[in-house]
Scaffold this motif. Structure first.
Motif, short mmCIF file in Angstrom:
data_model
loop_
_atom_site.label_atom_id
_atom_site.label_comp_id
_atom_site.label_asym_id
_atom_site.label_seq_id
_atom_site.Cartn_x
_atom_site.Cartn_y
_atom_site.Cartn_z
N ALA A 83 29.48 -27.30 -20.45
CA ALA A 83 30.72 -28.32 -20.50
C ALA A 83 30.19 -29.54 -19.54
O ALA A 83 29.39 -29.23 -18.81
N THR A 84 31.08 -30.58 -19.64
CA THR A 84 31.02 -31.41 -18.70
C THR A 84 32.53 -31.63 -17.78
O THR A 84 33.71 -31.36 -18.49
N VAL A 85 32.43 -31.87 -16.59
CA VAL A 85 33.86 -32.15 -15.82
C VAL A 85 33.71 -33.48 -15.22
O VAL A 85 32.69 -33.48 -14.37
N GLU A 86 34.47 -34.38 -15.65
CA GLU A 86 34.33 -35.87 -14.93
C GLU A 86 32.79 -36.25 -15.35
O GLU A 86 32.40 -36.99 -14.39
N GLY A 87 32.40 -35.81 -16.36
CA GLY A 87 30.88 -36.55 -16.74
C GLY A 87 29.83 -35.74 -15.94
O GLY A 87 28.57 -36.02 -16.21
N ARG A 88 29.97 -34.67 -15.43
CA ARG A 88 29.00 -33.88 -14.62
C ARG A 88 28.72 -32.53 -15.48
O ARG A 88 29.72 -31.92 -15.66
N VAL A 89 27.46 -32.41 -15.69
CA VAL A 89 27.17 -30.85 -16.34
C VAL A 89 27.24 -29.86 -15.01
O VAL A 89 26.50 -29.87 -14.05
N LEU A 90 27.91 -28.89 -15.36
CA LEU A 90 28.16 -27.77 -14.24
C LEU A 90 27.15 -26.88 -14.14
O LEU A 90 26.48 -26.39 -15.35
N SER A 91 26.72 -26.59 -13.05
CA SER A 91 25.90 -25.44 -12.68
C SER A 91 26.30 -24.12 -13.29
O SER A 91 27.25 -23.68 -13.05
N ALA A 92 25.31 -23.47 -13.74
CA ALA A 92 25.49 -21.95 -14.42
C ALA A 92 25.19 -20.64 -13.64
O ALA A 92 25.42 -19.78 -14.00
N THR A 93 24.70 -21.21 -12.35
CA THR A 93 24.28 -20.00 -11.46
C THR A 93 25.47 -19.16 -10.95
O THR A 93 24.93 -18.10 -10.66
N PHE A 94 26.56 -19.78 -11.10
CA PHE A 94 27.81 -18.77 -10.76
C PHE A 94 28.06 -17.65 -11.56
O PHE A 94 28.73 -16.64 -11.45
N ALA A 95 27.46 -17.84 -13.18
CA ALA A 95 27.72 -16.93 -14.08
C ALA A 95 26.96 -15.58 -13.99
O ALA A 95 26.07 -15.41 -13.32
N ASP A 96 27.65 -14.45 -14.69
CA ASP A 96 27.04 -13.26 -14.72
C ASP A 96 25.61 -13.18 -15.37
O ASP A 96 25.47 -13.84 -16.46
N LEU A 97 24.52 -12.70 -14.91
CA LEU A 97 23.52 -12.74 -15.76
C LEU A 97 23.57 -11.42 -16.99
O LEU A 97 24.13 -10.41 -16.63
N PRO A 98 22.99 -11.55 -18.07
CA PRO A 98 23.06 -10.53 -19.15
C PRO A 98 22.46 -9.42 -18.26
O PRO A 98 21.15 -9.45 -17.70
N ALA A 99 22.82 -8.07 -18.65
CA ALA A 99 22.25 -7.04 -18.13
C ALA A 99 22.68 -5.84 -18.82
O ALA A 99 24.19 -5.85 -19.37
N PRO A 100 21.93 -4.60 -18.93
CA PRO A 100 22.39 -3.37 -19.76
C PRO A 100 23.55 -2.70 -18.97
O PRO A 100 23.75 -2.84 -17.77
N GLU A 101 24.24 -2.09 -19.76
CA GLU A 101 25.49 -1.25 -19.18
C GLU A 101 24.96 -0.01 -18.84
O GLU A 101 24.12 0.67 -19.26
N LEU A 102 25.53 0.28 -17.49
CA LEU A 102 25.24 1.60 -16.90
C LEU A 102 26.56 2.43 -16.83
O LEU A 102 27.65 1.88 -16.70
N LYS A 103 26.31 3.61 -16.96
CA LYS A 103 27.43 4.60 -16.85
C LYS A 103 27.62 5.07 -15.30
O LYS A 103 26.56 5.87 -14.68
N TRP A 104 28.61 4.47 -14.80
CA TRP A 104 28.96 4.88 -13.43
C TRP A 104 29.96 6.08 -13.34
O TRP A 104 31.00 6.00 -13.96
N GLU A 105 29.69 6.81 -12.27
CA GLU A 105 30.72 8.02 -12.05
C GLU A 105 31.45 7.77 -10.58
O GLU A 105 30.55 7.47 -9.44
N LYS A 106 32.55 7.70 -10.41
CA LYS A 106 33.22 7.39 -9.15
C LYS A 106 33.13 8.76 -8.15
O LYS A 106 33.78 9.87 -8.82
#
Length: 431
Positions: A83-106
């Motif tokens: 999308a654009t905000v005030e005509g500027r394309v936003l950087s997507a580097t803040f977004a999470d990258l696609p990744a496999p799910e892992l089973k975590w144990e606390k």
């Protein structure tokens, strides 16, 4: 003189009005076309300048809630990437990258929560040092986690002169070498003190101080020498390029002074420093950090701009720095968030570019693998939540992490709570 009739006067008046209306419509059409063209050109120019600028990061002060802005939901975040905000394309580097799910144990949590602490693994024991408890309180002790029976214990104190956070630290399998770091809470400056710990006797000894204090430097043992590189200068913010080394063996120093080595290509703190097969690697990091507010008697943290990067450098037999493939995204606050497994380096969490709208710090929730045979990065899993300065270990096929500062929730990657939680997952690497 003959005066014109009323009928002719009305017709002429009507013709003039129609002509003026036509001229006005033509002028309006030309103006609208010109305005649209100018507006389109302006948006393209701003967009072109915005997109290539992904490495400007401002870090929110530790433990300070900056809730005056809120992040979009996951659905809105995905939309914002294109999308654009005030005509500027936003950087997507803040977004999470696609990744496999892992089973975590606390697992059992650490005795205290920690931020910007340090950790060293020796066999089945993880030694966890120092760190902030709150912005106004720092720890000055060591806790030990036993991977065999999954318990915490064996607490002991650090030397009174030893730094409390942002340490450089490495082990030879028995002795732990501790280099400089920040002394005290808030945003005090670094010290030049260095120490060595004998993990069998729990005895501490002094080593020669660094030539000048350094904050969060990259630190490793390489070819019989203790190497200290980069970090920040005394003000916590200015990147340092200096590289020193000191000959050490079995917990003793073989020289009285540090030797100057080849400078690191890019300075700054909060990066991983790893030695594998005789090669030294420096990964990620940032330029800049918080500084103490001028005149503050408690050295209150004052926000500064940061540049987070994905650079990877290697030092080999030629004693020349070489550039290797960059990380999948900029990543900082990972100095003790790594392990080496099957000739791969595994990096856990960290921080990346600031959010382009809210300007908040953004935490990473990915697990990265760097295959040293293929010199290739991949994203191999997701954490239970995004977290920075976490402390990582590996034992009997399990990847562990504890402590650090986690996100505000699944839809908000800004930092919030300092934790002492311990988690683990089975680690299977693709080769």
């Amino acid at each position: 003189m003959v005066r014109p009739s009323g009928k002719h006067t009305s017709a002429r008046f009507l013709l003039i009005c129609v002509s003026l209306l036509g001229i006005a419509l033509i002028v309006d059409l030309f103006w609208a076309s010109s305005s649209s063209s100018s507006s389109s050109s302006s948006r393209f120019s701003i967009s072109s300048n915005w997109v290539p600028d992904p490495i400007d990061n401002s870090k929110a002060p530790p433990f300070i809630n900056t809730d005056h802005n809120t992040l979009p939901t996951k659905e809105k975040a995905v939309h914002h990437q294109n999308a654009t905000v005030e005509g500027r394309v936003l950087s997507a580097t803040f977004a999470d990258l696609p990744a496999p799910e892992l089973k975590w144990e606390k697992m059992v949590s650490a005795p205290v929560p920690r931020l910007d602490g340090a950790a060293i693994q020796i066999k089945n024991l993880l030694y966890v040092f120092a760190g902030y408890g709150t912005i106004d309180y720092v720890h000055s002790h060591v806790d030990i986690y036993n991977f065999t029976d999954n318990t915490w214990g064996g607490r002991f104190d650090m030397p009174k002169e030893m730094a409390h956070s942002h340490l450089g630290m490495v082990t030879d399998g028995r002795y732990i070498y501790v280099v400089t770091g920040q002394y005290g809470p808030q945003c005090r400056g670094p010290t030049a003190h260095t120490f060595v710990l004998d993990t069998e006797t729990k005895q501490w000894h002094d080593m020669p101080p660094l030539p000048v204090p350094r904050y969060a430097p990259a630190t490793q043992l390489w070819r019989g020498r203790l190497h200290v590189m980069g970090g920040s200068k005394e003000n916590r913010h200015t990147p340092a390029l200096e590289h020193w080394s000191l000959a050490v063996k079995d917990g003793k120093t073989l020289e009285k002074e540090w030797r100057t080595e080849i400078p690191i290509p890019r300075g700054g703190p909060h990066r991983a420093c790893i030695v594998v097969d005789g090669r030294l690697y420096v990964i990620g990091g940032q330029e800049g950090d918080f500084m103490a507010k001028p005149g503050s008697p408690i050295f209150k943290c004052s926000r500064r701009n940061e540049v987070v990067y994905s650079d990877v450098y290697m030092l080999d037999d030629e004693m020349k720095w070489k550039v290797l493939p960059s990380m999948p995204k900029p990543d900082s606050h990972i100095e003790f968030a790594w392990v080496v497994v099957n000739n791969s380096m595994v990096i856990v969490g960290g921080t990346t570019d600031k959010h382009p709208v809210t300007k908040k710090m953004v935490l990473n929730g990915e697990v990265f693998q760097f295959d040293l045979d293929k010199l290739k990065w991949s994203v191999i899993g997701k954490l239970p939540y995004r977290v920075k300065t976490t402390l990582v270990g590996f034992w009997d096929g399990w990847l562990y992490f504890t402590s650090g500062q986690r996100d505000k929730g699944p839809d908000d990657p800004a930092p919030r709570k300092v934790i002492g939680e311990m988690w683990r997952t089975r680690l299977k690497l693709n080769k």
